[in-house]
Design a protein around this motif. Sequence first.
Motif, PDB file in Angstrom:
ATOM      1  N   ALA A  18       4.564   6.972 -14.417  1.00 31.30           N
ATOM      2  CA  ALA A  18       4.008   8.308 -14.204  1.00 31.30           C
ATOM      3  C   ALA A  18       2.489   8.287 -14.304  1.00 31.30           C
ATOM      4  O   ALA A  18       1.782   8.888 -13.472  1.00 31.30           O
ATOM      5  CB  ALA A  18       4.594   9.285 -15.220  1.00 31.30           C
ATOM      6  N   MET A  19       1.948   7.573 -15.300  1.00 33.08           N
ATOM      7  CA  MET A  19       0.501   7.480 -15.451  1.00 33.08           C
ATOM      8  C   MET A  19      -0.123   6.728 -14.276  1.00 33.08           C
ATOM      9  O   MET A  19      -1.219   7.063 -13.820  1.00 33.08           O
ATOM     10  CB  MET A  19       0.154   6.771 -16.767  1.00 33.08           C
ATOM     11  CG  MET A  19       0.521   7.561 -18.016  1.00 33.08           C
ATOM     12  SD  MET A  19      -0.209   9.226 -18.029  1.00 33.08           S
ATOM     13  CE  MET A  19      -1.953   8.827 -18.012  1.00 33.08           C
ATOM     14  N   ALA A  20       0.596   5.721 -13.758  1.00 29.54           N
ATOM     15  CA  ALA A  20       0.082   4.952 -12.620  1.00 29.54           C
ATOM     16  C   ALA A  20      -0.065   5.830 -11.391  1.00 29.54           C
ATOM     17  O   ALA A  20      -1.087   5.771 -10.679  1.00 29.54           O
ATOM     18  CB  ALA A  20       1.016   3.780 -12.321  1.00 29.54           C
ATOM     19  N   GLN A 211       9.598   3.240   1.861  1.00 27.48           N
ATOM     20  CA  GLN A 211       9.202   2.272   0.844  1.00 27.48           C
ATOM     21  C   GLN A 211      10.263   2.154  -0.248  1.00 27.48           C
ATOM     22  O   GLN A 211      10.478   1.073  -0.797  1.00 27.48           O
ATOM     23  CB  GLN A 211       7.862   2.684   0.230  1.00 27.48           C
ATOM     24  CG  GLN A 211       7.257   1.655  -0.709  1.00 27.48           C
ATOM     25  CD  GLN A 211       6.866   0.371  -0.007  1.00 27.48           C
ATOM     26  OE1 GLN A 211       6.445   0.390   1.141  1.00 27.48           O
ATOM     27  NE2 GLN A 211       7.017  -0.746  -0.690  1.00 27.48           N
ATOM     28  N   GLU A 212      10.923   3.261  -0.542  1.00 23.89           N
ATOM     29  CA  GLU A 212      11.991   3.240  -1.543  1.00 23.89           C
ATOM     30  C   GLU A 212      13.107   2.289  -1.114  1.00 23.89           C
ATOM     31  O   GLU A 212      13.656   1.537  -1.924  1.00 23.89           O
ATOM     32  CB  GLU A 212      12.548   4.649  -1.753  1.00 23.89           C
ATOM     33  CG  GLU A 212      13.545   4.751  -2.887  1.00 23.89           C
ATOM     34  CD  GLU A 212      13.929   6.188  -3.182  1.00 23.89           C
ATOM     35  OE1 GLU A 212      14.752   6.386  -4.098  1.00 23.89           O
ATOM     36  OE2 GLU A 212      13.429   7.105  -2.511  1.00 23.89           O
ATOM     37  N   TYR A 218      12.887  -5.995  -0.604  1.00 22.41           N
ATOM     38  CA  TYR A 218      11.799  -6.933  -0.875  1.00 22.41           C
ATOM     39  C   TYR A 218      10.994  -6.424  -2.072  1.00 22.41           C
ATOM     40  O   TYR A 218      10.055  -5.633  -1.922  1.00 22.41           O
ATOM     41  CB  TYR A 218      10.899  -7.057   0.357  1.00 22.41           C
ATOM     42  CG  TYR A 218      10.042  -8.297   0.356  1.00 22.41           C
ATOM     43  CD1 TYR A 218      10.576  -9.540   0.712  1.00 22.41           C
ATOM     44  CD2 TYR A 218       8.703  -8.232  -0.006  1.00 22.41           C
ATOM     45  CE1 TYR A 218       9.801 -10.677   0.714  1.00 22.41           C
ATOM     46  CE2 TYR A 218       7.912  -9.373  -0.008  1.00 22.41           C
ATOM     47  CZ  TYR A 218       8.467 -10.586   0.355  1.00 22.41           C
ATOM     48  OH  TYR A 218       7.690 -11.722   0.351  1.00 22.41           O
ATOM     49  N   PRO A 219      11.335  -6.849  -3.296  1.00 22.83           N
ATOM     50  CA  PRO A 219      10.743  -6.283  -4.511  1.00 22.83           C
ATOM     51  C   PRO A 219       9.344  -6.777  -4.868  1.00 22.83           C
ATOM     52  O   PRO A 219       8.780  -6.346  -5.868  1.00 22.83           O
ATOM     53  CB  PRO A 219      11.755  -6.711  -5.590  1.00 22.83           C
ATOM     54  CG  PRO A 219      12.347  -7.979  -5.067  1.00 22.83           C
ATOM     55  CD  PRO A 219      12.390  -7.835  -3.582  1.00 22.83           C
ATOM     56  N   CYS A 220       8.774  -7.695  -4.101  1.00 16.39           N
ATOM     57  CA  CYS A 220       7.434  -8.238  -4.408  1.00 16.39           C
ATOM     58  C   CYS A 220       6.365  -7.283  -3.897  1.00 16.39           C
ATOM     59  O   CYS A 220       6.017  -7.291  -2.705  1.00 16.39           O
ATOM     60  CB  CYS A 220       7.273  -9.624  -3.785  1.00 16.39           C
ATOM     61  SG  CYS A 220       8.468 -10.828  -4.380  1.00 16.39           S
ATOM     62  N   LYS A 221       5.825  -6.460  -4.792  1.00 17.67           N
ATOM     63  CA  LYS A 221       4.941  -5.368  -4.378  1.00 17.67           C
ATOM     64  C   LYS A 221       3.623  -5.838  -3.780  1.00 17.67           C
ATOM     65  O   LYS A 221       3.128  -5.251  -2.813  1.00 17.67           O
ATOM     66  CB  LYS A 221       4.676  -4.423  -5.548  1.00 17.67           C
ATOM     67  CG  LYS A 221       4.097  -5.052  -6.794  1.00 17.67           C
ATOM     68  CD  LYS A 221       3.955  -4.039  -7.910  1.00 17.67           C
ATOM     69  CE  LYS A 221       3.396  -4.659  -9.187  1.00 17.67           C
ATOM     70  NZ  LYS A 221       4.326  -5.658  -9.774  1.00 17.67           N
ATOM     71  N   TYR A 222       3.012  -6.910  -4.333  1.00 17.68           N
ATOM     72  CA  TYR A 222       1.723  -7.377  -3.809  1.00 17.68           C
ATOM     73  C   TYR A 222       1.868  -7.953  -2.400  1.00 17.68           C
ATOM     74  O   TYR A 222       1.081  -7.636  -1.499  1.00 17.68           O
ATOM     75  CB  TYR A 222       1.124  -8.431  -4.747  1.00 17.68           C
ATOM     76  CG  TYR A 222       0.769  -7.907  -6.103  1.00 17.68           C
ATOM     77  CD1 TYR A 222      -0.262  -6.991  -6.267  1.00 17.68           C
ATOM     78  CD2 TYR A 222       1.473  -8.309  -7.234  1.00 17.68           C
ATOM     79  CE1 TYR A 222      -0.591  -6.496  -7.532  1.00 17.68           C
ATOM     80  CE2 TYR A 222       1.155  -7.824  -8.503  1.00 17.68           C
ATOM     81  CZ  TYR A 222       0.121  -6.910  -8.636  1.00 17.68           C
ATOM     82  OH  TYR A 222      -0.198  -6.424  -9.875  1.00 17.68           O
ATOM     83  N   THR A 223       2.882  -8.776  -2.203  1.00 20.79           N
ATOM     84  CA  THR A 223       3.120  -9.358  -0.883  1.00 20.79           C
ATOM     85  C   THR A 223       3.485  -8.282   0.122  1.00 20.79           C
ATOM     86  O   THR A 223       3.019  -8.290   1.268  1.00 20.79           O
ATOM     87  CB  THR A 223       4.255 -10.402  -0.948  1.00 20.79           C
ATOM     88  OG1 THR A 223       3.953 -11.375  -1.943  1.00 20.79           O
ATOM     89  CG2 THR A 223       4.437 -11.093   0.392  1.00 20.79           C
ATOM     90  N   TRP A 278       4.932   0.826  -6.701  1.00 20.16           N
ATOM     91  CA  TRP A 278       5.587   0.460  -7.956  1.00 20.16           C
ATOM     92  C   TRP A 278       6.194   1.683  -8.633  1.00 20.16           C
ATOM     93  O   TRP A 278       7.312   1.628  -9.163  1.00 20.16           O
ATOM     94  CB  TRP A 278       4.583  -0.208  -8.884  1.00 20.16           C
ATOM     95  CG  TRP A 278       5.165  -0.625 -10.196  1.00 20.16           C
ATOM     96  CD1 TRP A 278       6.087  -1.611 -10.430  1.00 20.16           C
ATOM     97  CD2 TRP A 278       4.875  -0.049 -11.475  1.00 20.16           C
ATOM     98  NE1 TRP A 278       6.372  -1.699 -11.780  1.00 20.16           N
ATOM     99  CE2 TRP A 278       5.644  -0.754 -12.441  1.00 20.16           C
ATOM    100  CE3 TRP A 278       4.030   0.969 -11.901  1.00 20.16           C
ATOM    101  CZ2 TRP A 278       5.601  -0.453 -13.793  1.00 20.16           C
ATOM    102  CZ3 TRP A 278       3.973   1.270 -13.254  1.00 20.16           C
ATOM    103  CH2 TRP A 278       4.753   0.564 -14.180  1.00 20.16           C
ATOM    104  N   SER A 279       5.482   2.824  -8.587  1.00 18.04           N
ATOM    105  CA  SER A 279       5.996   4.059  -9.178  1.00 18.04           C
ATOM    106  C   SER A 279       7.224   4.555  -8.430  1.00 18.04           C
ATOM    107  O   SER A 279       8.160   5.081  -9.050  1.00 18.04           O
ATOM    108  CB  SER A 279       4.902   5.140  -9.173  1.00 18.04           C
ATOM    109  OG  SER A 279       3.784   4.737  -9.938  1.00 18.04           O
ATOM    110  N   ILE A 280       7.212   4.410  -7.100  1.00 16.91           N
ATOM    111  CA  ILE A 280       8.385   4.797  -6.300  1.00 16.91           C
ATOM    112  C   ILE A 280       9.595   3.962  -6.703  1.00 16.91           C
ATOM    113  O   ILE A 280      10.712   4.468  -6.819  1.00 16.91           O
ATOM    114  CB  ILE A 280       8.093   4.634  -4.795  1.00 16.91           C
ATOM    115  CG1 ILE A 280       7.074   5.680  -4.329  1.00 16.91           C
ATOM    116  CG2 ILE A 280       9.375   4.754  -3.961  1.00 16.91           C
ATOM    117  CD1 ILE A 280       6.573   5.454  -2.921  1.00 16.91           C
TER     118      ILE A 280
END
Length: 315
Positions: A18-20, A211-212, A218-223, A278-280
């Motif tokens: 939530a803060m992110a 994105q959800e 594909y859980p790798c957020k940076y890639t 990441w928050s999603i």
Amino acid sequence: MNVVEGERSSIVDKWTPAMAVVVANIATGSVNAVVKKALDGGVNHMVIGAYRLAISAFILAPLAYFLERKIRPKITFRLLIDHFISGLIGGSLAQFFFMLGLAYTSANVAGAFTSMMPAITFALSLILRMESVRVLKSKSGMLKVIGTLICVSGAMLLTFYKGPQITHFHSHPEALHNNNNNHQSKTNNWLLGCLFSAIGVTFFCIWMLFQETLNMKYPCKYTSICLMSVFGSVQCALLSLYKRRTVNDWVIDDRFVLFVIAYAGIVGQAMTTVATAWSIKKLGAVFASTFSPIMLISATLFDFIISHTPLYLGR
């Protein structure tokens, strides 16, 4: 002792996403304000979009390589298509319409339409059956409907009602005079700008829902965001051709515009998109979108401070 540590860990896990997304919305509001000032200088808005996505890819590429190389799944052709669609929806088309609307209106009005994100996201999730229609009969479902109506009503109020001016810049008469002239010259395009902003926000809401689903594949957020940025940058470059087809558009020698592009790429694209994605993943698209009104407050304050845009009672 272990129980206390476990409770603390649970609280951190609960509140960190939530803060992110709160920080991401504050940062996006500041980006919208500085981008608006750059657009008023005549910069092609898709050139800014292409550069900011390219910078985002450049920033995220080493993070993706070093932090996710051991856990990164194999990139298949289907995943490449998914990230191409992600770049098209959330990168190029969302920026194309939103920044076009930003050029015709102001940062706070464009931010008002981001306040409609919870309403649009909720409505789309119902249409796409990502959220059960039965939820409407529950107490939480009724609250979501009421919240949706408030979001839409608030955006319409900001669009059609201006009200008396409540701030004055006596120490900046030239800036205020130029701002008034600029506003008067774009009065006829005001509703068109609102329409473009609404379309841009709708594309971003579609991206949040997409994105959800992509996070599960594909859980790798940076890639994932790096690939999205690469595809989006190329798409923005192609969309820039609709306005002018000259190389001079891509040669940026203004220091402020260079700062805006760097700031928008690093903070407004790389950091905020990763934080939002990441928050999603942690909260879901509908809940993450409920923090979007913070962007309106941030955009209004930064637009007031940076561009000396007068504040009106209705806005």
